[in-house]
Design an enzyme around this catalytic site. Structure first.
Site, PDB file in Angstrom:
ATOM      1  N   LYS A  44      -6.891 -20.312  -7.043  1.00  0.00           N
ATOM      2  CA  LYS A  44      -6.360 -20.397  -8.413  1.00  0.00           C
ATOM      3  C   LYS A  44      -7.456 -20.397  -9.477  1.00  0.00           C
ATOM      4  O   LYS A  44      -7.236 -19.952 -10.590  1.00  0.00           O
ATOM      5  CB  LYS A  44      -5.446 -21.607  -8.570  1.00  0.00           C
ATOM      6  N   ARG A 138       0.455 -37.432 -10.099  1.00  0.00           N
ATOM      7  CA  ARG A 138       0.869 -36.084 -10.454  1.00  0.00           C
ATOM      8  C   ARG A 138       2.081 -35.823  -9.570  1.00  0.00           C
ATOM      9  O   ARG A 138       3.001 -36.631  -9.582  1.00  0.00           O
ATOM     10  CB  ARG A 138      -0.272 -35.052 -10.274  1.00  0.00           C
TER      11      ARG A 138
HETATM   12  C1  LIG Z   1      -5.761 -26.983  -7.130  1.00  0.00           C
HETATM   13  C2  LIG Z   1      -5.190 -27.559  -5.920  1.00  0.00           C
HETATM   14  C3  LIG Z   1      -5.978 -27.688  -4.765  1.00  0.00           C
HETATM   15  C4  LIG Z   1      -7.436 -27.315  -4.725  1.00  0.00           C
HETATM   16  O1  LIG Z   1      -8.183 -28.162  -5.569  1.00  0.00           O
HETATM   17  P1  LIG Z   1      -9.773 -28.051  -5.691  1.00  0.00           P
HETATM   18  O2  LIG Z   1     -10.145 -29.247  -6.473  1.00  0.00           O
HETATM   19  O3  LIG Z   1     -10.044 -26.770  -6.424  1.00  0.00           O
HETATM   20  O4  LIG Z   1     -10.333 -28.035  -4.328  1.00  0.00           O
HETATM   21  C5  LIG Z   1      -5.367 -28.221  -3.640  1.00  0.00           C
HETATM   22  N1  LIG Z   1      -4.073 -28.593  -3.644  1.00  0.00           N
HETATM   23  C6  LIG Z   1      -3.283 -28.479  -4.742  1.00  0.00           C
HETATM   24  C7  LIG Z   1      -1.869 -28.923  -4.678  1.00  0.00           C
HETATM   25  C8  LIG Z   1      -3.823 -27.963  -5.910  1.00  0.00           C
HETATM   26  O5  LIG Z   1      -3.046 -27.859  -6.999  1.00  0.00           O
END
Ligand SMILES: *Cc1c(COP(=O)(O)O)cnc(C)c1O
Length: 363
Positions: A44, A138
């Protein structure tokens, strides 16, 4: 030996972001070699970029995760890999979710019911991991509600419940510990015993959770991690650290100088608000040599860029301009030359989202 070269097709256009894709591969490979479980590569931060996703796959990834269905669709159409939708699906996108994502993370009964109905219609099995809120506040089912939640969803048709997951460090800034991560292990056992469900995945968290693994504090039952920032940037922003066994140099942002002049450091005139509603404050440090770069808040997060040249200081930015103090920089500063920076996670995300930033891959 393969000789590496730049894809030069757009190389004289600025601002641009240069990507050393081999670093993505080696960071992926390095995490995999340390973690005894499945690593989900999260794209992402780079909008599901195909070249970068390919390097994660070369590094050993078999499941990619992204929070946007548009990115999942693009990945599905270009690569042969399992795809996980990270953000709880919107009811308005269920058709696409079932069509393009193999797995989704879920917290709402209404959504799962709708997914199940759509999966029956499309004649496919959809996999899900149920997210539990262990403290970050969250997304996630509250721990005390996990059993009733599973009871409600366990008979939904064409839905395969893989297991339980959690996410910390994103909203509440809560860090992972052995205790809050182990809560997932306890809940998994409870669900298996009480509801006679076979759960195979315990999805432990994101980049912040790597620290637990490094300190041997990650419960051994955690068999999946979902990592974006660590693979892409080699950092963990919420712990303010560079991860020692990863490389931090995969991305470089380059911007062109459009003005170079000596100016008083304190603006002159009646002070109002700046372009973004802030009230700027300046100390009078006398006249300084300053450059204006053709990059701004529409392209990246200018204030969090880290200059690669010594003594370059970022003074401020508006939507299309970034002002840098180059008073102590001696050579090479002139209109038409460029300065380079390393982005943090928010700068990276914005640069990939912005249509004004050109991408150049070192392949
Ligand atoms: C963005 C996200 C991740 C990855 O997070 P990083 O900090 O980039 O490793 C993993 N799980 C969920 C649900 C996320 O939204």
């Amino acid at each position: 030996m393969k000789i590496r070269g730049l894809d030069k097709s757009k190389s004289n256009k600025y601002p641009r972001i240069k990507i050393d894709t081999d670093i993505i591969k080696s960071n992926t490979d390095n995490i995999i070699s340390k973690f005894d479980g499945e690593l989900v590569g999260v794209t992402k931060g780079v909008c599901g970029d195909i070249e970068i996703a390919k390097k994660m796959i070369e590094g050993g990834i078999t499941t990619l995760g992204d929070s946007r269905i548009e990115n999942i669709k693009k990945l599905k159409e270009n690569l042969d890999v399992n795809l996980m939708l990270l953000r709880t699906p919107m009811l308005s996108e269920i058709k696409e979710v079932v069509k393009y994502a193999d797995i989704s993370l879920n917290t709402e009964f209404e959504v799962l019911k709708s997914i199940s109905k759509e999966a029956v219609k499309q004649k496919v099995q959809h996999k899900t991991i149920i997210m539990v809120d262990v403290g970050d506040r969250r997304e996630g089912v509250m721990p005390e509600n996990v059993i009733p939640f599973f009871e409600k969803i366990k008979n939904l048709k064409n839905l395969r419940i893989l297991g339980i997951g959690t996410n910390v460090g994103c909203f509440g800034g809560i860090l992972p510990t052995f205790e809050n991560t182990n809560l997932l292990v306890d809940l998994t056992k409870k669900v298996q015993i009480k509801l006679d469900l076979d759960l195979s995945v315990i999805s432990g968290g994101s980049t912040v959770t790597l620290k637990l693994m490094e300190n041997n504090k990650l419960p051994k039952e955690i068999n999946q991690l979902r990592i974006g920032e660590g693979i892409l940037l080699g950092t963990s922003v919420s712990q303010n650290r560079e991860i020692p066994y990863l490389n931090q140099n995969a991305f470089e942002i380059e911007a062109e100088i459009i003005e170079f002049k000596e100016k008083p450091s304190k603006p002159k005139g009646k002070v109002g608000h700046d372009a973004f509603g802030g009230e700027p404050k300046f100390n009078d440090k006398g006249r300084k040599k300053r450059a204006i770069l053709a990059i701004g808040k529409q392209d990246t997060s200018p204030m969090s860029l880290r200059p690669l040249r010594n003594n370059v200081k970022i003074l401020g930015a508006s939507s299309d301009h970034t002002i840098v103090d180059v008073n102590e920089v001696n050579e090479d500063i002139k209109v038409g030359n460029t300065l380079s920076f390393r982005p943090d996670y928010s700068g990276l995300l914005k640069s990939f989202t912005s249509k004004y930033v050109f991408k150049e891959y070192l392949l």
